[in-house]
Design an enzyme around this catalytic site. Structure first.
Site, PDB file in Angstrom:
ATOM      1  N   THR A  94       0.644  -1.154   0.063  1.00 42.85           N
ATOM      2  CA  THR A  94      -0.021  -0.280  -0.007  1.00 42.85           C
ATOM      3  C   THR A  94       0.852   1.402   0.048  1.00 42.85           C
ATOM      4  O   THR A  94       0.713   2.089  -0.891  1.00 42.85           O
ATOM      5  CB  THR A  94      -1.047   0.013   1.257  1.00 42.85           C
ATOM      6  OG1 THR A  94      -1.789  -1.046   1.036  1.00 42.85           O
ATOM      7  CG2 THR A  94      -1.767   1.314   1.391  1.00 42.85           C
ATOM      8  N   GLN A 202       0.635  -9.599  -5.113  1.00 41.34           N
ATOM      9  CA  GLN A 202       0.286 -10.835  -5.390  1.00 41.34           C
ATOM     10  C   GLN A 202       1.108 -11.755  -6.099  1.00 41.34           C
ATOM     11  O   GLN A 202       0.911 -12.984  -6.236  1.00 41.34           O
ATOM     12  CB  GLN A 202      -1.306 -10.881  -6.057  1.00 41.34           C
ATOM     13  CG  GLN A 202      -2.183 -10.271  -5.112  1.00 41.34           C
ATOM     14  CD  GLN A 202      -2.622 -11.354  -3.933  1.00 41.34           C
ATOM     15  OE1 GLN A 202      -2.235 -12.526  -3.855  1.00 41.34           O
ATOM     16  NE2 GLN A 202      -3.388 -10.889  -2.793  1.00 41.34           N
ATOM     17  N   SER A 222       5.150  -6.859  -1.836  1.00 41.81           N
ATOM     18  CA  SER A 222       4.560  -6.738  -0.294  1.00 41.81           C
ATOM     19  C   SER A 222       5.101  -8.619   0.097  1.00 41.81           C
ATOM     20  O   SER A 222       5.193  -9.292  -0.608  1.00 41.81           O
ATOM     21  CB  SER A 222       2.972  -7.508  -0.517  1.00 41.81           C
ATOM     22  OG  SER A 222       2.686  -7.797   0.782  1.00 41.81           O
ATOM     23  N   HIS A 224       4.193  -9.952   3.010  1.00 43.19           N
ATOM     24  CA  HIS A 224       3.362 -10.966   3.674  1.00 43.19           C
ATOM     25  C   HIS A 224       2.486 -11.871   2.933  1.00 43.19           C
ATOM     26  O   HIS A 224       1.801 -12.669   3.189  1.00 43.19           O
ATOM     27  CB  HIS A 224       2.340 -10.399   4.871  1.00 43.19           C
ATOM     28  CG  HIS A 224       1.378  -9.405   4.258  1.00 43.19           C
ATOM     29  ND1 HIS A 224      -0.067  -9.990   4.017  1.00 43.19           N
ATOM     30  CD2 HIS A 224       1.236  -8.365   3.622  1.00 43.19           C
ATOM     31  CE1 HIS A 224      -0.760  -9.180   3.809  1.00 43.19           C
ATOM     32  NE2 HIS A 224      -0.117  -8.149   3.287  1.00 43.19           N
ATOM     33  N   THR A 262      14.538   4.992   9.702  1.00 43.03           N
ATOM     34  CA  THR A 262      15.339   3.864   9.911  1.00 43.03           C
ATOM     35  C   THR A 262      14.710   2.569   9.414  1.00 43.03           C
ATOM     36  O   THR A 262      13.582   2.181   9.451  1.00 43.03           O
ATOM     37  CB  THR A 262      15.549   3.815  11.334  1.00 43.03           C
ATOM     38  OG1 THR A 262      16.005   4.923  11.913  1.00 43.03           O
ATOM     39  CG2 THR A 262      16.408   2.571  11.808  1.00 43.03           C
ATOM     40  N   CYS A 351     -17.091  -6.724   3.091  1.00 41.35           N
ATOM     41  CA  CYS A 351     -17.796  -6.778   4.569  1.00 41.35           C
ATOM     42  C   CYS A 351     -17.200  -5.592   5.357  1.00 41.35           C
ATOM     43  O   CYS A 351     -16.964  -6.003   6.702  1.00 41.35           O
ATOM     44  CB  CYS A 351     -18.058  -8.232   5.160  1.00 41.35           C
ATOM     45  SG  CYS A 351     -18.801  -9.187   4.220  1.00 41.35           S
TER      46      CYS A 351
END
Lengths: 414, 141
Positions: A94, A202, A222, A224, A262, A351
């Site tokens: 992001t 992705q 990304s 994660h 940092t 949602c």
């Protein structure tokens, strides 16, 4: 008289231990950190480890941290076909998307104020674009085909003399469709005035990426999504292509002055290790890709027999880790509620409120509102098994038939 | 979304889901599947001597009820609860509780009150149909 759904009906999953956690089918949302990655990260946290400030190179602790950060930079670069000098650490995709979009827009504001993106992009791209619109920029949102691919001719037609940025994601997070970003980048480069940004959050470990070879200017990554830590990411800024950005934060001048602050050694070390491990799985012919593609088809074969099921995204266009299905004659929120004790899945409805909005991605592909709402995204990963898939087939089948029965749309649920 | 214990219980059991058939069944429906919420109730009036009296409409009792719903878990739970509650009760064209009270009972968010109004409309329509049948002396055999 007929009872559509008897309360004594056998529930699926009875054989699973009571209180067992739902089976995880949401690897596209996030992945667990690989135990080897976690071990590398832990080594960077305590007094005995590499805890120094990588910017404090006047002593051994800082130098060791700097070396660890640079080793991670090389790992990330190698995984995506970039040069180490291209890697700018961020807190995630992001932030990388924001830095790319605002960075180019602000840097190039005297040359032009037009941006092109796609309607099926992640909110981390769409929302910065909308903010730029509020500040006076013009944004063109291209519609993809019904298969989710962006037609290069549409992009070519949308390019204008004042276009400064084209932002297109590599692998769509909802349906798994892979865009031909190399082809699109060639088109943008030929145009001459615009930079090409690719959100590849992705992609790592799911399909090959060649940042330099594809001629891409900027790419968001990304950690994660690839068994690395949350809170770690990178923006690739092509040094070879002379890409210039205006930074969004100041103070310290780290990361080529593009992202002051940092560097979190443990986070980037985790990202580097995760990418090094994941890169081996990216090739379509890798054992893991083939295993996951087989699981995906096993799941689809088990679901399609329910009838009125619609696959979102052509399998030949998609990464093997993801299956997105719309279910006809079923209400979306009830479908999710009926499976969520057994399966951790994502839905076609955002949602964020109690009245979920249907997925804008599926709507952009032409799915009607009801089908977009009644969709499940099941994504697989390293720990997914055939037994998990078989359980999912049973749970989803039971839920769909029961809800169709309660809705008066099939004769019996049991 | 998190659901209350009561909502989960009625949603998961789907108790009372189905249809009734026969001449003594009053049916009412409201909403639409295309709009995302559709509910139908069937109410059968029990055979009762009181049905022959002049005050039949108020004294007839519900012998059985069923519902169908293309709806969210809250709506399905409320419809199931209503059907379960109704058996043996006097058939009057009204909910046993206000829409707000039902929302409170099931911890239904305020944004969803419109869906409970669809439940109410369907229930009232079925009740009126059942009362009309009862007034003509048609009850469950």
């Amino acid at each position: 008289m007929s009872d559509a759904a008897r309360p004594d009906a056998a529930r699926p999953g009875a054989a699973r231990p009571f209180g067992a956690r739902p089976i995880y089918f949401d690897y596209a949302a996030t992945t667990p950190v690989d135990a080897r990655v976690a071990a590398y990260m832990a080594e960077c946290l305590t007094r005995d480890g590499t805890f120094g400030n990588p910017g404090s190179r006047s002593h051994a602790e800082g130098e060791r941290a700097h070396e660890a950060v640079e080793a991670a930079r090389r790992q990330v670069a190698a995984a995506v076909g970039a040069a180490p000098a291209d890697v700018v650490w961020t807190s995630g995709a992001t932030e990388a998307n924001n830095l790319a979009i605002f960075g180019v827009a602000l840097q190039a504001r005297t040359r032009g104020r037009h941006i092109i993106t796609c309607k099926t992009e992640h909110k981390a791209v769409l929302d910065p674009c909308r903010e730029l619109e509020r500040r006076g920029w013009s944004v063109t949102y291209l519609a993809p085909s019904a298969r989710g691919r962006l037609d290069p001719a549409r992009l070519a037609a949308a390019l204008r003399p004042d276009t400064v940025l084209v932002s297109v994601m590599h692998v769509n997070n909802e349906i798994g469709v892979i865009q031909d970003v190399a082809g699109l980048a060639t088109l943008v480069a030929r145009h001459g005035t615009a930079r090409m940004h690719v959100d590849a959050a992705q992609s790592v470990g799911k399909c090959p990426i060649d940042f330099a070879g594809a001629g891409i200017d900027l790419m968001s990554l990304s950690a994660h999504k690839a068994y690395g830590p949350k809170g770690a990411g990178a923006l690739l800024v092509s040094a070879a292509r002379g890409v210039e950005l205006e930074p969004l934060q100041y103070g310290g001048g780290q990361e080529r002055s593009l992202r002051s602050g940092t560097v979190a050694t443990h986070q980037v070390v985790g990202m580097g290790a995760a990418f090094a491990l994941a890169a081996a799985d990216a090739a379509p012919e890798s054992a893991e890709s083939l295993r996951l593609a087989a699981l995906r088809e096993r799941l689809w074969d088990g679901i399609r027999v329910l009838g009125a099921t619609f696959r979102n995204g052509e399998p030949s266009d998609c990464v093997p880790q993801l299956l997105n299905v719309s279910f006809g004659d079923v209400e979306g929120e009830s479908l999710l509620a009926a499976v969520q004790d057994e399966l951790a899945v994502s839905t076609g409805s955002a949602c964020t409120s109690s009245l979920g909005e249907p997925s804008y991605v599926l709507r952009a592909l032409g799915r009607d509102e009801r089908l977009a709402e009644a969709s499940l995204r099941l994504s697989f990963g390293r720990f997914s098994t055939a037994a998990d898939v078989d359980h999912a087939i049973m749970v989803i089948g039971h839920a769909v038939l029961r809800l169709r029965s309660i809705g008066g749309l099939c004769a019996t649920a049991n | 979304m998190r659901y209350s214990e009561l909502t989960r219980r009625y949603f998961e059991s789907g108790i009372g889901a189905g249809v009734l058939t026969g001449p003594a069944v009053g049916r009412g429906a409201a909403g639409s599947r295309a709009g995302g919420t559709w509910v139908q109730f069937d109410i059968a009036i029990a055979c009762d001597i009181a049905a022959a009296t002049a005050t039949a409409a108020r004294e007839t009792r519900i012998g059985a009820a069923r519902f169908l719903a293309f709806a969210c878990p809250h709506t399905i739970a409320a419809a199931a609860w209503l059907v379960e509650w109704s058996v043996g009760k006097s058939c009057i064209a009204a909910l046993p509780e206000s829409v707000h009270e039902i929302a409170e009972r099931f911890e239904i968010p305020i944004e969803k009150l419109g869906r409970l109004l669809i439940v109410e409309d369907a229930w009232l329509a079925a009740g009126r149909a059942a009362i009309s049948l009862s007034a003509r002396g048609i009850t469950m055999s």
